[in-house]
Design a protein around this motif. Sequence first.
Motif, mmCIF file in Angstrom:
data_model
loop_
_atom_site.group_PDB
_atom_site.id
_atom_site.type_symbol
_atom_site.label_atom_id
_atom_site.label_comp_id
_atom_site.label_asym_id
_atom_site.label_seq_id
_atom_site.Cartn_x
_atom_site.Cartn_y
_atom_site.Cartn_z
ATOM 1 N N GLU A 1 0.935 -1.418 -0.011
ATOM 2 C CA GLU A 1 0.124 -0.173 -0.060
ATOM 3 C C GLU A 1 0.865 1.109 -0.065
ATOM 4 O OE1 GLU A 1 -2.970 1.921 3.289
ATOM 5 O OE2 GLU A 1 -3.597 0.181 2.624
ATOM 6 N N THR A 2 0.768 2.201 -0.960
ATOM 7 C CA THR A 2 1.545 3.224 -1.032
ATOM 8 C C THR A 2 1.038 4.425 -0.177
ATOM 9 O OG1 THR A 2 0.153 4.019 -3.056
ATOM 10 C CG2 THR A 2 2.244 2.796 -3.465
ATOM 11 N N GLN A 3 1.755 5.583 0.115
ATOM 12 C CA GLN A 3 1.298 6.707 0.827
ATOM 13 C C GLN A 3 -0.146 7.080 0.196
ATOM 14 O OE1 GLN A 3 2.837 8.262 3.514
ATOM 15 N NE2 GLN A 3 3.972 6.057 3.373
ATOM 16 N N ASP A 4 -0.401 6.948 -1.090
ATOM 17 C CA ASP A 4 -1.740 7.606 -1.489
ATOM 18 C C ASP A 4 -2.724 6.539 -1.286
ATOM 19 O OD1 ASP A 4 -1.367 5.951 -3.514
ATOM 20 O OD2 ASP A 4 -0.955 7.301 -5.127
ATOM 21 N N GLY A 5 -2.586 5.475 -0.644
ATOM 22 C CA GLY A 5 -3.602 4.483 -0.479
ATOM 23 C C GLY A 5 -3.966 3.436 -1.521
ATOM 24 N N GLN A 6 -2.917 3.411 -2.621
ATOM 25 C CA GLN A 6 -3.198 2.610 -3.757
ATOM 26 C C GLN A 6 -2.441 1.326 -3.418
ATOM 27 O OE1 GLN A 6 -0.889 3.877 -7.254
ATOM 28 N NE2 GLN A 6 -1.539 1.932 -8.410
ATOM 29 N N ARG A 7 -2.992 0.023 -3.618
ATOM 30 C CA ARG A 7 -2.438 -1.099 -3.546
ATOM 31 C C ARG A 7 -1.944 -1.624 -4.660
ATOM 32 N NH1 ARG A 7 -5.095 -4.498 1.523
ATOM 33 N NH2 ARG A 7 -4.730 -3.005 2.969
ATOM 34 N N ARG B 1 2.322 -1.432 4.220
ATOM 35 C CA ARG B 1 1.887 -0.071 3.896
ATOM 36 C C ARG B 1 3.362 0.712 4.035
ATOM 37 N NH1 ARG B 1 -1.607 1.925 8.036
ATOM 38 N NH2 ARG B 1 -3.164 1.210 6.420
#
Length: 108
Positions: A10-16, A102
């Motif tokens: 999970e990236t900082q922008d919430g994308q998985r 994350r």
Amino acid sequence: MEDLIKIIVETQDGQRVELETPTDMGLSVMEVMKANELNVPAICGGMAICATCHVEVLESGELPEMNDDEAFMLESLPHATATSRLSCQLRVTPDMDGLVVRLKPEAV
């Protein structure tokens, strides 16, 4: 034939982002993320001395125990949680299939 597992980041922008990786090459989770062009600086190259590969484990199977160097580094981080790990210290094994991590602020 090599066994493959899936790791979800999970990236900082919430994308998985779902990554597929072999379990027979001795790779670390950090190396897998870098090979898939995720924004993980890993300045120290996996020596557990910079924390730029810091992740929070959201879901996991069996993970290796934390060594003293990793624990010491994590204690100094302002964004560390009870499930924080340094991805450079997590060697990919079949037990990690479905691991969800994350990226933490130190890693971006």
